[in-house]
Design a protein around this motif. Structure first.
Motif, short mmCIF file in Angstrom:
data_model
loop_
_atom_site.label_atom_id
_atom_site.label_comp_id
_atom_site.label_asym_id
_atom_site.label_seq_id
_atom_site.Cartn_x
_atom_site.Cartn_y
_atom_site.Cartn_z
N GLU A 417 0.84 -1.20 0.00
CA GLU A 417 0.00 0.00 0.00
C GLU A 417 0.88 1.26 0.00
OE1 GLU A 417 -2.59 -0.48 3.31
OE2 GLU A 417 -3.49 -2.31 2.45
N ASP A 418 2.13 1.02 0.47
CA ASP A 418 3.05 2.15 0.49
C ASP A 418 3.41 2.52 -0.96
OD1 ASP A 418 5.23 3.85 0.59
OD2 ASP A 418 5.95 2.95 2.45
N THR A 419 3.12 3.71 -1.31
CA THR A 419 3.32 4.11 -2.71
C THR A 419 4.78 4.18 -3.09
OG1 THR A 419 3.14 6.38 -1.97
CG2 THR A 419 1.17 5.39 -2.95
N ASN A 420 5.64 4.19 -2.06
CA ASN A 420 7.07 4.23 -2.38
C ASN A 420 7.63 2.85 -2.72
OD1 ASN A 420 7.18 6.95 -1.89
ND2 ASN A 420 7.68 6.67 0.28
N ILE A 421 6.90 1.84 -2.35
CA ILE A 421 7.39 0.46 -2.57
C ILE A 421 6.54 -0.17 -3.67
CG2 ILE A 421 7.85 -1.77 -1.48
CD1 ILE A 421 9.40 0.58 -0.22
N LEU A 422 7.20 -0.66 -4.68
CA LEU A 422 6.44 -1.21 -5.81
C LEU A 422 5.97 -2.66 -5.52
CD1 LEU A 422 8.58 0.09 -8.79
CD2 LEU A 422 6.27 0.80 -8.16
N SER A 423 6.82 -3.43 -4.91
CA SER A 423 6.42 -4.83 -4.61
C SER A 423 7.25 -5.35 -3.46
CB SER A 423 6.64 -5.73 -5.85
OG SER A 423 8.02 -5.90 -6.04
N LEU A 424 6.73 -6.37 -2.78
CA LEU A 424 7.50 -7.00 -1.72
C LEU A 424 7.14 -8.48 -1.66
CD1 LEU A 424 8.44 -5.76 1.74
CD2 LEU A 424 7.25 -7.95 1.59
N SER A 425 8.16 -9.30 -1.50
CA SER A 425 7.87 -10.72 -1.23
C SER A 425 8.64 -11.15 0.00
CB SER A 425 8.22 -11.60 -2.42
OG SER A 425 9.60 -11.85 -2.44
N LEU A 426 7.98 -11.95 0.79
CA LEU A 426 8.54 -12.42 2.06
C LEU A 426 8.48 -13.95 2.02
CD1 LEU A 426 9.37 -12.15 5.05
CD2 LEU A 426 6.97 -11.77 5.61
N THR A 427 9.65 -14.59 1.94
CA THR A 427 9.66 -16.06 1.85
C THR A 427 10.76 -16.61 2.75
OG1 THR A 427 11.16 -15.95 -0.04
CG2 THR A 427 8.82 -16.15 -0.53
N PRO A 428 10.67 -17.84 3.26
CA PRO A 428 9.41 -18.58 3.26
C PRO A 428 8.49 -18.04 4.34
CG PRO A 428 11.06 -19.82 4.45
CD PRO A 428 11.75 -18.56 3.97
N ASN A 429 7.25 -18.38 4.26
CA ASN A 429 6.29 -17.92 5.26
C ASN A 429 5.17 -18.94 5.33
OD1 ASN A 429 4.96 -16.40 7.10
ND2 ASN A 429 4.34 -14.76 5.68
N PRO A 430 5.08 -19.73 6.37
CA PRO A 430 5.83 -19.70 7.64
C PRO A 430 7.32 -19.97 7.44
CG PRO A 430 3.88 -21.09 7.79
CD PRO A 430 4.04 -20.76 6.37
N ALA A 431 8.12 -19.42 8.36
CA ALA A 431 9.57 -19.56 8.31
C ALA A 431 10.06 -20.06 9.65
CB ALA A 431 10.20 -18.21 7.98
N SER A 432 11.30 -20.60 9.62
CA SER A 432 11.82 -21.07 10.90
C SER A 432 13.26 -20.61 11.17
CB SER A 432 11.73 -22.59 11.00
OG SER A 432 12.44 -23.16 9.94
N GLU A 433 14.07 -20.46 10.10
CA GLU A 433 15.48 -20.09 10.35
C GLU A 433 15.82 -18.69 9.80
OE1 GLU A 433 17.81 -23.24 8.77
OE2 GLU A 433 17.13 -24.67 10.29
N THR A 434 15.54 -18.52 8.53
CA THR A 434 15.82 -17.21 7.92
C THR A 434 14.63 -16.80 7.08
OG1 THR A 434 16.81 -18.25 5.98
CG2 THR A 434 18.31 -17.63 7.75
#
Ligand SMILES: [Ca+2]
Ligand SMILES: [Ca+2]
Length: 507
Positions: A417-434
């Motif tokens: 939703e932040d207009t300054n950020i075009l895209s974001l991915s967060l992996t893995p999710n759920p995560a356990s180490e990094t």
């Protein structure tokens, strides 16, 4: 080899010869008289056998053992009755010495002994002071034709144990009749006998094996007449502990079966319970050998049917993101005793599209005792709660059964939703180490970008990056080993705006 065979043959021939010699030498035992023992105080003075020819032989009382082979044999016809009388003499006057015993044996089957059933034809022991005995003797239908032997025995009772034809029982050395007399006579058996029926059964036992409870099975057996006269059957009945489970198909009685003929009888097993059952059919007839008996056996078994059980009561996929899929399994078990046939296996309900099934083909046959794992996949396309029913239609239940499946989508894994950020991915999710975070910054943005993780209460638990970035793709890998399992948010802050991205940490 030839030598061995020749030798075996020689031995066989020798045995055969020996057997025949022994057979030829067969003769009747001679009672072991011991003259030094006692005097013949008593004896037989007349034997009269009124057969087809008559024996009427008067002898001295003191002739001990004698075989009157010079006399013509007494002729007897099979199946007929004849009178045999014996006259004794007792020279003793004392009361104890007046008791006499008499036995008569006839070797009906002509095997050179008097031991077979029915061959002791007269038995008078201990209580007689009589000097005259007579009896009507019936010649057995099965007597062997030809010349055979009769032995007449007499002795004092007192001081002597029971006799057998060849001596005293248990004391073979004591003379038979040593105060008495033994006389042997030839007997000639003629005739064909009276025709007799003979009941012969085709089986001893009818075993029905397993029969489903409350159903019936039938088996048959034959009653044959292997005799020479008509067989009259007057009763056929079922008896025994479990007689209520068996029956005989109706048959008109009395039933006559001519010689050489047979009749088929149908027995029925109708178990009204589960278990092993035993009974018997008794057949009463004019065969003097007693009733014929056929044992009946059967097992009542449960009706075969499938039984469907599921390994779970419901399936809950928990929470995932839109661009994720998650698989769970459930088992369809057949705990019955017949094949389970699943004809319908599908997902229904408002969110049916979010779930899919795999791992089987329809119709799905599951043998008794087996189970099949069905894979269910949850693949939500929107944020929110999802619910549907898995419908299972089979031959185990009248109506299909349902298994409820639920799942929740936390929404897209990366929505900016932040207009300054075009895209974001967060992996893995759920995560356990990094976790790995990729994001794009708009051209011409010179705000500082802050990345950090907060817990559900909003406390910042980990700071990831704080930098003034240039435009373009960014890539951060962060260690999250120090955070306990739970729900968090990744916060990206830029120019005073915040965006939250759910993060699940599992251990
Ligand atoms: Ca005599
Ligand atoms: Ca015999």
């Amino acid at each position: 080899m030839r030598t061995v065979i020749t030798r075996l043959l020689s031995i066989s021939l020798f045995m055969l010869l020996l057997f025949n010699v022994c057979k030829a030498a067969d003769e009747y035992c001679i009672p072991p008289f011991l003259d030094k023992w006692g005097d013949p105080y008593t004896g037989i003075v007349n034997v009269k056998f009124e057969g087809e020819t008559t024996l009427d032989n008067s002898t001295p009382y003191d002739d001990k053992y004698k075989y009157f082979d010079e006399l013509p044999p007494v002729e007897l016809e099979k199946g007929k009755e004849y009178n045999l009388s014996i006259t004794l003499l007792n020279t003793m006057q004392q009361s104890w010495a007046k008791l006499l015993q008499v036995r008569v044996w006839i070797d009906w089957n002509h095997d050179f002994d008097f031991d077979d059933e029915g061959e002791e034809v007269i038995t008078v022991v201990e209580d007689s002071t009589n000097l005259f005995f007579e009896e009507l003797l019936k010649v057995p239908e099965g007597a062997a034709t030809g010349i055979t032997r009769m032995r007449v025995y007499e002795d004092m009772v007192f001081g002597h144990i029971d006799a057998n034809p060849c001596g005293y029982i248990n004391e073979p050395k004591e003379s038979i009749g040593h105060h008495g007399n033994v006389e042997d006579y030839d007997i000639k058996i003629t005739g064909t006998g009276t025709p007799q029926p003979e009941l012969t059964l085709s089986v001893d036992t009818l075993d029905f094996g397993g029969v489903v409870e409350n159903q019936s099975d039938s088996l048959t057996f034959d009653i044959s007449n292997t005799g020479s006269a008509a067989l009259e059957i007057t009763q056929i009945s079922v008896g025994g502990t479990d007689k209520d489970y068996f029956s005989i198909q109706n048959i008109n009685l009395p039933l006559t079966i001519e010689p050489g003929n047979s009749e088929t009888i149908t027995a029925i097993f109708s178990p009204t319970g589960i278990g092993n059952f035993l009974a018997g059919v008794g057949i009463v007839s004019n065969d003097t050998g007693g009733p014929g008996i056929v044992r009946l056996a059967g097992e009542g078994i449960a009706e075969p049917k499938p039984e469907l059980t599921l390994s779970v009561q419901e399936l809950d996929f928990g929470e995932i993101y839109n661009d994720q899929t998650k698989q769970l399994e459930f088992g369809i078990n057949n705990s019955g005793n017949d094949t389970l046939m699943v004809a319908v296996l599908m997902v229904k309900g408002k969110d049916a599209n979010a779930f899919s099934l795999s791992g089987f083909d329809l119709p799905l046959n599951i043998e008794a005792g087996d189970s099949v794992a069905i894979i269910v996949e949850f693949n939500p396309v929107d944020k929110g709660d999802f619910g549907a029913q898995i419908i299972i239609g089979s031959n185990a239940t009248e109506e299909p059964i349902t298994l409820v499946v639920t799942g929740k989508s936390l929404g897209p894994n990366s929505v900016l939703e932040d207009t300054n950020i075009l895209s974001l991915s967060l992996t893995p999710n759920p995560a356990s180490e990094t976790i790995n975070i990729k994001y794009d910054i708009k051209e011409g943005i010179y705000e500082e970008i802050h990345l950090y993780i907060v817990d559900l209460s909003g406390n910042k638990v980990k700071s990831l990056n704080q930098t003034r970035e240039i435009a373009g793709g960014q890539n951060i890998t962060a260690d999250i080993m120090d955070l306990p399992a739970g729900k968090y948010f990744l916060i990206i802050e830029s120019g005073g705006t915040y965006n939250n991205y759910p993060l699940i940490i599992v251990r």
